[in-house]
Design an enzyme around this catalytic site. Structure first.
Site, PDB file in Angstrom:
ATOM      1  CG  ASP A  12      -2.119   0.915   1.043  1.00  0.00           C
ATOM      2  OD1 ASP A  12      -3.230   0.379   0.839  1.00  0.00           O
ATOM      3  OD2 ASP A  12      -1.954   2.147   1.095  1.00  0.00           O
ATOM      4  CE  LYS A  17      -5.418   2.233   4.612  1.00  0.00           C
ATOM      5  NZ  LYS A  17      -6.088   2.315   3.298  1.00  0.00           N
ATOM      6  CB  THR A 104     -15.790  -2.988  -8.836  1.00  0.00           C
ATOM      7  OG1 THR A 104     -15.884  -4.049  -7.888  1.00  0.00           O
ATOM      8  CG2 THR A 104     -17.073  -2.891  -9.637  1.00  0.00           C
ATOM      9  CD  GLU A 134     -13.129 -10.569  -3.494  1.00  0.00           C
ATOM     10  OE1 GLU A 134     -12.030 -11.024  -3.882  1.00  0.00           O
ATOM     11  OE2 GLU A 134     -13.968 -11.254  -2.892  1.00  0.00           O
ATOM     12  CG  PHE A 135     -18.395 -12.001  -6.728  1.00  0.00           C
ATOM     13  CD1 PHE A 135     -19.050 -11.089  -7.537  1.00  0.00           C
ATOM     14  CD2 PHE A 135     -17.623 -12.985  -7.329  1.00  0.00           C
ATOM     15  CE1 PHE A 135     -18.953 -11.169  -8.920  1.00  0.00           C
ATOM     16  CE2 PHE A 135     -17.515 -13.068  -8.704  1.00  0.00           C
ATOM     17  CZ  PHE A 135     -18.178 -12.164  -9.512  1.00  0.00           C
ATOM     18  CG  LEU A 136     -14.744  -9.493  -0.082  1.00  0.00           C
ATOM     19  CD1 LEU A 136     -15.186  -8.533   0.996  1.00  0.00           C
ATOM     20  CD2 LEU A 136     -13.325  -9.953   0.190  1.00  0.00           C
ATOM     21  CG  ASN A 194     -22.021  -5.100  -6.491  1.00  0.00           C
ATOM     22  OD1 ASN A 194     -22.243  -6.170  -5.952  1.00  0.00           O
ATOM     23  ND2 ASN A 194     -20.968  -4.360  -6.184  1.00  0.00           N
ATOM     24  CG  LEU A 236     -36.735  -9.911  -1.989  1.00  0.00           C
ATOM     25  CD1 LEU A 236     -37.848 -10.932  -2.209  1.00  0.00           C
ATOM     26  CD2 LEU A 236     -36.963  -8.701  -2.899  1.00  0.00           C
ATOM     27  CB  CYS A 246     -19.868  -2.057  -3.109  1.00  0.00           C
ATOM     28  SG  CYS A 246     -18.345  -2.390  -2.225  1.00  0.00           S
TER      29      CYS A 246
END
Ligand code: UGA
Length: 419
Positions: A12, A17, A104, A134-136, A194, A236, A246
């Protein structure tokens, strides 16, 4: 990746950080991750650096996982950080390797970045780019990484894809589906996932507006349609809507990109999805005005500021937005969140930051639940009722039992039911 058995270096540009991470301290809240971080900084399998020069000649695979926030004053995604990371990395590579994009990005970015890599890498080193979205979910990052429900990879270098399959050997061995496709489809899979989730939430929230109007119960409606397997009950949950780093920015970036491609009308429905979502926040403010008549100087307790439970993320948080709107309308707003207080204070310092739910509620004339943390779901209306000035509550996430609260003498309002 260290838990999957690999030797990993995290890079990074922010030295603070990196210092924290190297000391085993996670700079954000994510259940299960501090334990893994400590385990692997101790085992030596996970190190951190700010130096591209250190990793360029070293790694077999580089994952690009930097953010693509919404551009200031624009709906499009800001690609500055991805571009910078890829270009800097490529200029330090001195061996054959694979670069895997996880960020993304607008469709077409990976192909553009492939050219950038080809033009930047020195010598005759072979560097392939794959796109592996990435779908986390925040709050479930560890589980979603170690046991993802699918792996998608875009790119056409078979050798590079085999290497990535080795990286994901463990989840693949336990049956995780692996979908191999072209770069554009891989980029679009993420945008589509998304956009679909956001649409599902706004779909139910649009019906909330109707049930509120005509009388009806949105939770029963969601349960009933959710029993149809083709629809499914997940995502829902009607309430104050979606936020975070996101869904909101991704539906805007998708529209911006598709318009750029000349398909102006194609994603226009996402404008409605966005608007329905933002109207839910206004609805909570409207309900507060209906209950209190005048917000000026009234003490309102807001439970939750994170965009969802099990996270300290307040980016585009519906809860923080509503709290800020109430403050701007003159109310004296006391907030409490189990994890997101520091982040919220940085963004909106003028609210009163309480040290517990009980402190926020003390002497309040209205309580509003906006993030469904477990400790708020299980609040005892009788005990809580002792400390407030007025027993009125808005359940902005439809997680409390209205009968229980009403029996204890509370005026109970929620979203999606006629008040
Ligand atoms: C989302 C996606 O779910 C992930 O698959 C994706 O990888 C991630 O974005 C990303 O692009 O990085 P996340 O932002 O962590 O994950 O949060 P979600 O669990 O999707 O929730 C988003 C928002 O929708 C929250 O504000 C939540 O309160 C709201 N929500 C969710 C509802 O209002 N109703 C629901 O039924 C579900």
């Amino acid at each position: 990746m260290a838990e999957l058995g690999f030797e990993v270096v995290g890079v990074d540009t922010d030295p603070k950080k990196i210092e924290q991470l190297a000391a085993g301290v996670l700079p954000f809240h994510e259940p299960g991750l501090p334990e893994l971080l400590r385990k692997h900084t101790t085992s030596g399998r996970l190190r951190f650096t700010t130096s591209y020069a250190e990793i360029g000649p070293w790694a077999d695979i580089h994952f690009i996982a930097v953010g693509t926030p919404q551009k200031a004053g624009d709906h499009a995604a800001d690609m500055t950080y991805v571009d910078m990371a890829v270009e800097t990395l490529a200029s330090h590579i001195s061996r054959d390797c694979v670069i895997v994009g996880k960020s993304t990005v607008p469709v077409g970015s990976a192909r553009r970045l492939s050219d950038l890599i080809r033009n930047t890498v020195a010598g005759d080193n072979t560097v392939s780019l794959l796109w592996n979205p990435e779908f986390l979910r925040e709050g479930f990052a560890v589980q979603d990484t170690l046991q993802p429900d699918r792996l998608v990879v875009g790119g056409d270098d078979a050798q590079a894809i085999d290497l990535l399959k080795e990286v994901y050997g463990l989840p693949l061995a336990s049956g995780t589906p692996f979908i191999s496709t072209d770069l554009e489809t891989a980029e679009l899979v993420k945008a589509a996932a998304n956009a679909f989730l956001a649409t599902k939430i706004s779909f139910i929230n649009a019906f909330s507006e109707v049930t509120e109007h005509v009388g009806g119960d949105i939770r029963v409606l969601a349960d009933a349609i959710g029993l149809d397997n083709r629809i499914g009950r997940r995502f829902l949950n009607a309430g104050v809507g979606f936020g975070g780093g996101c869904l909101p920015k991704d539906i805007r970036a998708l529209q911006a990109r598709v318009s750029e491609l000349g398909l102006d009308r194609t994603m226009r429905f996402l404008t409605e999805v966005d608007e329905i979502n933002l109207r839910r926040r206004d609805r909570v403010v409207h309900l507060a005005k209906e209950i209190l008549h005048d917000l000026q100087g009234r003490k309102i307790a807001v439970l939750g500021v994170a965009f969802k439970p099990n996270s300290d993320d307040v980016r585009d948080s519906p809860a923080l937005d509503v709290a800020a709107q109430l403050y701007n309308a003159g109310a004296d707003v006391s907030v409490f969140d189990p994890e997101a207080m520091n982040n919220a204070r940085l963004r909106f310092p003028r609210l009163t930051y309480s040290t517990s739910a009980a402190e926020a509620l003390k002497d309040s004339t209205l309580t509003i639940l906006l993030t469904e943390w477990e400790e708020f779901r299980t609040l005892d209306p009788s005990a809580v009722g002792e400390t407030v000035e007025s027993k009125s509550i808005i359940d902005g996430r439809n997680v409390l039992d209205p009968i229980r609260w009403q029996t204890e003498g509370w005026r109970f309002e929620s979203l999606g039911r006629k008040s």
